[in-house]
Design an enzyme around this catalytic site. Structure first.
Site, PDB file in Angstrom:
ATOM      1  N   LYS A 107      18.669  88.370 -18.761  1.00 20.00           N
ATOM      2  CA  LYS A 107      19.460  86.705 -18.975  1.00 20.00           C
ATOM      3  C   LYS A 107      19.928  85.883 -18.479  1.00 20.00           C
ATOM      4  O   LYS A 107      20.337  85.456 -17.016  1.00 20.00           O
ATOM      5  CB  LYS A 107      21.100  87.777 -18.159  1.00 20.00           C
ATOM      6  N   GLU A 130      18.127  85.331  -4.320  1.00 23.21           N
ATOM      7  CA  GLU A 130      17.686  84.460  -4.267  1.00 23.21           C
ATOM      8  C   GLU A 130      19.094  83.097  -3.717  1.00 23.21           C
ATOM      9  O   GLU A 130      19.439  82.516  -5.127  1.00 23.21           O
ATOM     10  CB  GLU A 130      16.712  83.262  -4.747  1.00 23.21           C
ATOM     11  N   CYS A 153      18.453  74.282  -5.420  1.00 23.54           N
ATOM     12  CA  CYS A 153      18.594  75.000  -4.098  1.00 23.54           C
ATOM     13  C   CYS A 153      18.282  74.616  -2.982  1.00 23.54           C
ATOM     14  O   CYS A 153      19.114  74.725  -1.841  1.00 23.54           O
ATOM     15  CB  CYS A 153      18.252  76.356  -4.617  1.00 23.54           C
ATOM     16  N   GLU A 208      27.424  74.555   0.129  1.00 19.87           N
ATOM     17  CA  GLU A 208      26.912  73.698  -0.694  1.00 19.87           C
ATOM     18  C   GLU A 208      27.635  72.619  -1.403  1.00 19.87           C
ATOM     19  O   GLU A 208      28.613  73.481  -2.538  1.00 19.87           O
ATOM     20  CB  GLU A 208      25.630  74.986  -0.857  1.00 19.87           C
TER      21      GLU A 208
HETATM   22  P1  NAD Z   1      25.443  81.173 -11.124  1.00 19.58           P
HETATM   23  O1  NAD Z   1      25.535  82.677  -9.345  1.00 19.58           O
HETATM   24  O2  NAD Z   1      26.337  80.776 -11.397  1.00 19.58           O
HETATM   25  O3  NAD Z   1      25.068  82.106 -11.785  1.00 19.58           O
HETATM   26  C1  NAD Z   1      23.545  82.711 -12.383  1.00 19.58           C
HETATM   27  C2  NAD Z   1      23.513  83.401 -12.760  1.00 19.58           C
HETATM   28  O4  NAD Z   1      24.388  84.802 -12.122  1.00 19.58           O
HETATM   29  C3  NAD Z   1      24.212  82.899 -14.365  1.00 19.58           C
HETATM   30  O5  NAD Z   1      22.963  83.497 -15.314  1.00 19.58           O
HETATM   31  C4  NAD Z   1      25.130  83.616 -14.554  1.00 19.58           C
HETATM   32  O6  NAD Z   1      25.334  84.030 -15.424  1.00 19.58           O
HETATM   33  C5  NAD Z   1      24.892  85.031 -13.679  1.00 19.58           C
HETATM   34  N1  NAD Z   1      26.220  85.616 -13.434  1.00 19.58           N
HETATM   35  C6  NAD Z   1      27.388  84.986 -13.054  1.00 19.58           C
HETATM   36  N2  NAD Z   1      28.575  85.306 -12.579  1.00 19.58           N
HETATM   37  C7  NAD Z   1      28.173  86.889 -12.571  1.00 19.58           C
HETATM   38  C8  NAD Z   1      28.259  88.386 -12.315  1.00 19.58           C
HETATM   39  N3  NAD Z   1      29.422  89.339 -11.915  1.00 19.58           N
HETATM   40  N4  NAD Z   1      27.132  89.864 -12.518  1.00 19.58           N
HETATM   41  C9  NAD Z   1      25.749  89.277 -12.690  1.00 19.58           C
HETATM   42  N5  NAD Z   1      24.917  88.033 -13.113  1.00 19.58           N
HETATM   43  C10 NAD Z   1      26.216  86.926 -13.118  1.00 19.58           C
HETATM   44  O7  NAD Z   1      24.260  80.099  -9.903  1.00 19.58           O
HETATM   45  P2  NAD Z   1      24.663  78.542 -11.036  1.00 19.58           P
HETATM   46  O8  NAD Z   1      25.592  77.951 -10.897  1.00 19.58           O
HETATM   47  O9  NAD Z   1      23.862  79.156 -12.459  1.00 19.58           O
HETATM   48  O10 NAD Z   1      23.050  78.248  -9.638  1.00 19.58           O
HETATM   49  C11 NAD Z   1      23.565  77.634  -8.987  1.00 19.58           C
HETATM   50  C12 NAD Z   1      23.463  78.602  -8.192  1.00 19.58           C
HETATM   51  O11 NAD Z   1      21.984  79.151  -7.567  1.00 19.58           O
HETATM   52  C13 NAD Z   1      23.032  77.623  -6.266  1.00 19.58           C
HETATM   53  O12 NAD Z   1      23.892  78.127  -5.237  1.00 19.58           O
HETATM   54  C14 NAD Z   1      22.035  77.389  -5.965  1.00 19.58           C
HETATM   55  O13 NAD Z   1      21.729  76.874  -4.155  1.00 19.58           O
HETATM   56  C15 NAD Z   1      21.088  78.510  -6.599  1.00 19.58           C
HETATM   57  N6  NAD Z   1      19.899  78.605  -6.733  1.00 19.58           N
HETATM   58  C16 NAD Z   1      18.978  79.068  -5.645  1.00 19.58           C
HETATM   59  C17 NAD Z   1      17.500  79.419  -6.029  1.00 19.58           C
HETATM   60  C18 NAD Z   1      16.687  80.103  -4.521  1.00 19.58           C
HETATM   61  O14 NAD Z   1      15.450  79.817  -5.217  1.00 19.58           O
HETATM   62  N7  NAD Z   1      17.341  80.462  -3.506  1.00 19.58           N
HETATM   63  C19 NAD Z   1      16.908  78.345  -6.559  1.00 19.58           C
HETATM   64  C20 NAD Z   1      17.864  77.825  -8.016  1.00 19.58           C
HETATM   65  C21 NAD Z   1      19.062  77.706  -7.505  1.00 19.58           C
END
Ligand code: NAD
Length: 494
Positions: A174, A249, A283, A384
């Site tokens: 997904k 992550e 990130c 963040e």
């Molecule tokens: P997000 O947590 O909003 O969403 C990530 C994914 O999770 C999306 O596909 C989203 O649809 C899904 N999701 C959302 N709610 C969910 C739920 N309740 N159950 C299951 N899946 C769900 O994050 P984002 O806005 O897409 O990305 C930004 C965040 O990602 C930032 O906090 C960033 O630091 C982090 N990030 C971390 C890394 C790493 O490797 N540490 C890399 C890239 C981004």
């Protein structure tokens, strides 16, 4: 308008509900790039059933043959690199130079995975008994649920999917709903490379419907999630009901330290790239800059002058340095934090507003923004933001710099600029982060190295390199007794 579909059990299909959502260009919100299926639990159930069935044959395909498919994937991605990069820029906004890098990371990950198919090393270990052979081998686990964010729409899915597949698992994927097109192209490439029916499935849709359904499903054996710390915690709780293996992550609040003996021009190039590359939406983005008091004024002057010259615009244009925020809600978060910074008493020295003029009002643009005189306990120094906002903190010593750097719930990336080798080694030892750069920006992970963070940035697993293969495989310990008699460990060797 292009209509995209899910891919389940070897067939492209709509969501069972027939509903769709739109994918828009964040640099020009009037441009709809396509529609995607708004899926639900029923679609997930079908994808998981297909992946479960396909697992029974895929796990028996020799790992080098699984690796051969990854090699073809890498070749096709190389051929399609430019087209993939421009589709990615259109749907998430970062400049072409960076989306090309994102695709390249996928290519590197594919070739690494291809060669890993011929390794997947186990261990042979001497037995304590005569005529007995001991070994530990890697086994596939089952159905892997992969849930990814939008900021690296190609690289992050490949970091998860290619090792999962080479290890013999099948996949239900997904992607983030703001970057569904790049994810769909990745599936097309896997199909072209010969991935068998049911081995890889993609289900588009929202996190709380599709994501939850994957995490809660009894037949999903492991979850690899990259995203925010808040959602990661929810996933961790949900997954505990079925005790499935989970890799998280999550967020970061990365800092670059600039000591008084640093090469300031180099440190300047690094912080501009680290803070404003990908519009600050990495990130590993540099969100805090920790500067020695002896060079603070000089460095701030240099920093503001260069930041004011950064050109905002459509990432497809060669004249653009910084693209838009990915969405309205992401830009709203930035606006909110700028207000918080002002109220907390930090000094706004650059930017601070949404960007207008030259058509920028049609996209989610925000000026690159710098706060000076930030105190370590301010929210803009701790939380963040995930946008083009840099908080600058003044310090008096390396010891204080490291203390400030470590003073956050996160621990992903970090960087130190110094010419003093003793200071560099002290920082490498004392910084609490998964990644430390010396004289380089906080961003720039290489695909063959472990990637991940400590504290609330994750739960101890690593992506990238050889380490991710531990997550996607299970150790099986095997004893072969060829003595022809009953031998009892711990008893017969006394
Ligand atoms: P997000 O947590 O909003 O969403 C990530 C994914 O999770 C999306 O596909 C989203 O649809 C899904 N999701 C959302 N709610 C969910 C739920 N309740 N159950 C299951 N899946 C769900 O994050 P984002 O806005 O897409 O990305 C930004 C965040 O990602 C930032 O906090 C960033 O630091 C982090 N990030 C971390 C890394 C790493 O490797 N540490 C890399 C890239 C981004």
């Amino acid at each position: 308008m292009k209509k995209f579909q899910n891919y389940i059990n070897g067939k492209w299909c709509d969501a069972k509900s027939g509903q769709v959502f739109e994918n828009r260009n964040p640099a020009n919100n009037n441009e709809v790039l396509g529609t995607f299926p708004k899926s639900s639990k029923e679609d997930v159930n079908e994808a998981v059933a297909a992946a479960k069935k396909a697992f029974e044959s895929w796990r028996l395909v020799p790992a080098p043959k699984r690796g051969d498919i990854m090699k073809k994937v890498g070749d096709i991605m190389t051929e399609r690199k430019e087209e993939l990069a421009s589709a990615m820029t259109k749907e998430m906004g970062k400049v072409l130079l960076e989306t090309r890098g994102d695709v390249q990371e996928g290519i590197d990950t594919a070739y690494y995975a291809a060669s890993e198919g011929r390794r997947l090393f186990g261990h042979t270990v001497p037995s304590e008994l005569s005529n007995k052979f001991n070994m530990a081998v890697r086994s596939p686990i089952g159905v892997a649920g992969l849930i990814t964010p939008w900021n690296f729409p190609m690289a992050i899915p490949t970091w998860k999917m290619f090792p999962a597949l080479v290890c013999g698992n099948t996949v239900v994927f997904k992607p983030a709903s703001v970057t569904p097109e790049t994810a769909t192209h990745l599936i097309e490439i896997l199909i072209e490379a010969g991935i068998p029916q049911g081995v890889v499935n993609i289900v588009h849709g929202g996190g709380s419907e599709v994501g939850n359904a994957i995490v809660e499903h009894n037949d999903v054996d492991l979850i690899s999630f990259t995203g925010s710390t808040d959602v990661g915690k929810k996933i961790s709780k949900m997954a505990s009901d079925t005790l499935k293996r989970v890799s998280l992550e999550l967020g970061g609040k990365n800092a670059q330290i600039v000591m008084d003996d640093a090469d300031l021009e180099l440190a300047l190039d690094a912080v501009l790239w680290g803070a404003f590359g990908t519009t600050g939406q990495r990130c590993t983005a540099t969100s805090r800059l920790i500067v020695h008091e002896k060079v603070y004024d000089e460095f701030m002057k240099m920093l503001v002058a260069r930041t004011e010259k950064l050109r905002l615009g459509d990432g497809l244009l060669a004249t653009t340095d910084v693209g838009p925020c990915v969405s309205e809600s992401q830009r709203n978060t930035v606006i909110e934090y700028v207000e918080i910074g002002k109220k907390e008493g930090a000094k706004l020295v650059c930017g601070g507003s949404i960007a207008k003029g030259n058509g920028l009002e049609n996209g989610w643009f925000h000026q690159p923004t710098i706060f000076g005189h930030v105190l370590p306990n301010m929210r803009i120094a701790k939380e963040e933001i995930f946008g083009p906002v840099l908080s600058v903190i003044k310090i008096k010593s390396l010891e204080e710099a490291i203390k400030v750097l470590n003073d956050t719930i996160y621990g992903l990336s970090s960087s130190v600029f110094t010419k003093n080798i003793n200071d560099a080694y002290t920082a490498m030892r004392d910084i609490k982060a998964g990644i430390v750069y010396i004289n380089a920006p906080t961003i720039g992970a290489e695909a063959h190295m472990p990637f991940g963070g400590v504290k609330q940035t994750g739960n101890g697993h690593r992506e990238g390199g050889w380490t991710v293969y531990d997550f996607f495989s299970e150790w099986k310990t095997i004893y072969v007794d060829f003595s022809g008699k009953l031998q009892r460990a711990q008893i017969d060797n006394e």
